[in-house]
Design an enzyme around this catalytic site. Structure first.
Site, PDB file in Angstrom:
ATOM      1  N   CYS A 422      14.765  13.313  -4.359  1.00 33.68           N
ATOM      2  CA  CYS A 422      15.708  12.439  -5.254  1.00 33.68           C
ATOM      3  C   CYS A 422      16.688  11.842  -4.207  1.00 33.68           C
ATOM      4  O   CYS A 422      17.815  12.598  -4.046  1.00 33.68           O
ATOM      5  CB  CYS A 422      16.060  12.986  -6.520  1.00 33.68           C
ATOM      6  SG  CYS A 422      17.373  11.838  -7.301  1.00 33.68           S
ATOM      7  N   CYS A 425      20.141  11.520  -5.847  1.00 39.11           N
ATOM      8  CA  CYS A 425      20.805  12.421  -6.507  1.00 39.11           C
ATOM      9  C   CYS A 425      21.488  13.363  -5.077  1.00 39.11           C
ATOM     10  O   CYS A 425      22.638  13.992  -5.206  1.00 39.11           O
ATOM     11  CB  CYS A 425      20.038  13.667  -7.074  1.00 39.11           C
ATOM     12  SG  CYS A 425      18.804  13.107  -8.391  1.00 39.11           S
ATOM     13  N   ASP A 426      20.808  13.545  -4.037  1.00 39.02           N
ATOM     14  CA  ASP A 426      21.296  14.281  -2.957  1.00 39.02           C
ATOM     15  C   ASP A 426      21.512  13.721  -1.709  1.00 39.02           C
ATOM     16  O   ASP A 426      21.843  14.472  -0.731  1.00 39.02           O
ATOM     17  CB  ASP A 426      20.056  15.323  -2.592  1.00 39.02           C
ATOM     18  CG  ASP A 426      19.440  16.382  -3.748  1.00 39.02           C
ATOM     19  OD1 ASP A 426      20.342  16.541  -4.892  1.00 39.02           O
ATOM     20  OD2 ASP A 426      18.319  16.634  -3.854  1.00 39.02           O
TER      21      ASP A 426
END
Length: 686
Positions: A422, A425-426
């Site tokens: 992701c 996300c990261d």
């Protein structure tokens, strides 16, 4: 000057009425450091940190559990959240490489951490941190130790006792920074010494609580109650006086500092109120188990599931959406959604949020849990979740797909240490660093473009000499100055290296962690290996349908592993009443818009299925029949069991237990009688 001073005092008194929120938001490094120092030296409470991002689906999924835990442990632990997109320095300090990550701190030192949305792990580690803090809330005074030896070992003089005491002092300071070292025996060394002395002498020296118990927010509000007479009154009064600020003695600078501190607390409380409003909104639209089966249950909350919910809700079917609040693949799309007609300048999370609000507007209910199994051995169909079961006449499967992994050496071991699926996300965790994206489809292109916003360099590794992605997305990647492509190559292994991060209980508070250091790629033509130094590897090689929970229930597509088999042009599966939409059945297109379209089709198919079998609103029909009975309209008429929609002329598919008739009838009768009684009372009052 006097007026200004009076105003400052008045402002402090007004602001003091506001309590701190149960979950605090870290705004900057200075506030964070003060928070840790305060609870390491003044309260002894453990600090539980949630490193999150607004674009992270699992972060949103675990947030309610984090807040619930904060309320449960109020007064025993401090809970705070850190937005990694804003607090990069703090995230780097603890080596955060994936989200959500939870860090547990006692006396300013990290004692534990884990990554992922595991509620059970969160509870377990919180309990461990709280127990550790309370167990080590011990202080052993030299005078108490001296008195203990005088009673139990008179041979030891004061110098000998001091030697013993200094061992405890040294052990205490061994785990502290130089600036924090003190002449005291506290914490674990103090409790260990007391335990050993008890074992030797059959009794332990007198110890004290190092920190006083912390009140909950509602207990900490100022009180105007007068203390009772006597010594207890005197002590409580002096204690209250010590805890309360002496505003009449404070300088202007002290007052301004106090106002700033309390304004900050008020801002945090306001943020907490907003979160409470969001929680209330979610609770308002949560599914509640009733006496009758649901007509439509939708498994999945992506474009397919929410589209089905909108259509079913507008048809008056009051659908139930069962899924963790992740929103599917579209929820993790950080770039704008440009190929969905009518939507401009909107990211994936924005699109999913709008769909959800629209579904709620028409009466959709939500159950934020994972579906474990579906039982079709009897009717109604039984959908089993983590904590409950739902009886339903129809099921729409819209569970989407999960990310595929490479299966190479180092990939599993370094998840949470730089290996991720992701980018949204990261990605921000690797600001100004070199990262690698593996894949050649639209997902890989989107990840590369998202990462290029913050990373120093993005390398895309693809096993072919052309991308499978759309022309527009591929051209953007190829023309981007911070993205390079390695063609005809596969990943052989991912290697890690140890780095020092904040944590550990030894002096200096440093520990080591293994994170991604490089990736070895192999040329598919020559077989030669090349090592690329990088900080992270984002795997974007496709998805596998999330349909394992239906194994043995419905038929799968023999040509596309894992995808459900439907009967075109409908969305019907091999089992009556179960329909499939989105990526759970679509192995060809796999687009947000095609998923939404198939979701709408599945809702229409489910509506037609219910109509053909006469499965209407059973609760409304039953109540109407009961009211007619009570009003005498059905006097003498034989009961036909109108509430049992499965009782057709052939008596086939009978799905309701006869034993439940009386119970359900009595419940409805009670409701009707109460309503009549309330109406009569209201009439009397008027």
């Amino acid at each position: 000057m006097l007026m200004q001073r009076c105003f400052l005092i008045f402002a402090v008194l007004i602001i003091s009425a506001w309590a701190r929120p149960v979950v605090r938001t870290i705004r900057d490094t200075s506030q964070f450091d003060k928070l840790l120092e305060k609870h390491a030296t003044e309260t002894g409470l453990p600090v539980i940190l949630d490193f999150y991002s607004d674009s992270c689906g699992p972060c949103r999924m675990i947030a309610p559990a984090f807040k619930k835990l904060a309320k449960e442990y109020e007064g025993r632990a401090v809970f705070a959240k850190v937005d990694v997109n804003r607090q990069h320095e703090i995230s780097g300090r603890y080596g955060v490489r994936s989200m959500p990550t939870f860090v547990f701190i006692v006396e300013g030192k990290k004692v534990n951490e884990f990554s992922g949305a595991g509620e059970q792990q969160l509870r377990q580690f919180t309990e461990m941190a709280v127990n550790k803090a309370e167990r080590e809330n011990v202080k052993l005074e030299f005078d108490d130790l001296l008195q203990f030896y005088a009673q139990n070992d008179a041979m030891k003089d004061e110098a000998a006792v001091n030697t013993v005491y200094q061992k405890c002092v040294e052990a205490t300071n061994k785990k502290r920074l130089k600036k924090n070292k003190k002449e005291e025996c506290v914490g674990r060394p103090a409790s260990e010494m007391a335990r050993k002395l008890k074992k030797k002498y059959a009794m332990a020296p007198k110890t004290q609580k190092r920190f006083a118990p912390q009140p909950k927010s509602d207990e900490a509000k100022p009180s105007s109650t007068k203390a009772s007479s006597g010594s207890s009154s005197s002590s409580s009064s002096s204690s209250a006086a010590a805890a309360s600020p002496n505003l009449h003695l404070a300088t202007k600078e002290d007052l301004l500092a106090e106002i700033e501190r309390r304004l900050e607390a008020e801002m945090e409380a306001a943020e907490e109120d907003e979160t409470d409003d969001d929680d209330d909104e979610m609770t308002k639209h949560a599914w509640v188990k009733g006496d009758f089966p649901e007509r439509v249950t939708i498994i999945g909350a992506g474009p397919a599931g929410l589209s089905a919910a909108i259509y079913a809700a507008r048809a008056g079917l009051t659908p139930v959406v069962v899924a963790p609040p992740l929103g599917g693949q579209l929820q993790g799309k950080g770039v704008d959604v440009e190929n969905y007609p009518g939507l401009a300048n909107m990211t994936g999370p924005g699109v999913v949020n709008n769909m959800r609000e629209q579904a709620i507007q028409f009466g959709t209910k939500f159950q934020s849990e994972e579906v474990l199994s579906v039982d079709t051995s009897k009717r109604p169909i039984l959908v089993q979740t983590n904590t409950t079961s739902i009886e339903t006449h129809t099921v729409i499967v819209a569970t989407g797909a999960d990310s595929k992994w490479l299966g190479v050496k180092g990939e599993w071991e370094l998840r949470g240490g730089g290996v991720s699926s992701c980018a949204t996300c990261d990605g921000f965790l690797f600001k100004d660093e070199h990262v690698v994206v593996v894949g050649g489809g639209d997902t890989a292109m989107e990840d590369a473009l998202v990462l290029a916003r913050t990373s120093k360099l993005v390398t895309v590794v693809h096993r072919r000499d052309t991308f499978r992605a759309s022309k527009t997305m591929a051209e953007r990647v190829l023309n981007h100055p911070d993205i390079r492509v390695v063609w005809n190559a596969t990943v052989k292994e991912i290697n890690g290296a140890e780095i020092s991060v904040e944590g550990g209980e030894d002096e200096g508070g440093v520990e080591t962690r293994t994170v991604v250091s490089n990736v070895v790629i192999t040329d598919v033509n020559s077989g030669a290996d090349t090592t690329l130094d990088c900080a992270a590897v984002f795997v974007a090689i496709g998805h596998s349908p999330n349909t394992k929970f239906l194994e043995g229930v419905v038929d799968y597509n023999p040509e596309h592993k894992g995808y459900l088999l439907t009967s075109p042009p409908s969305t019907s599966t091999s089992v009556d009443g179960i329909f499939a939409a989105g990526d759970s059945a679509d192995a060809i297109y796999r687009q947000a818009i095609t998923s939404a379209g198939s979701g709408a089709a599945a809702a229409l198919d489910a509506e037609r299925f219910l109509s053909e079998r006469g499965l209407g609103n059973e609760e409304a029909e039953f109540q109407a029949e009961l009211l007619r009975e009570m009003m005498g309209e059905s006097e003498g008429k034989e009961e036909e069991g109108g509430y049992n929609a499965y009782a057709d002329s052939a008596n086939a598919g009978r799905g309701r237990k006869e034993s439940s008739k009386v119970e359900k009838k009595e419940k409805v009768e009670e409701k009707v009688e109460k309503k009549i009684e309330d109406d009569e009372n209201e009439h009397i009052e008027l």
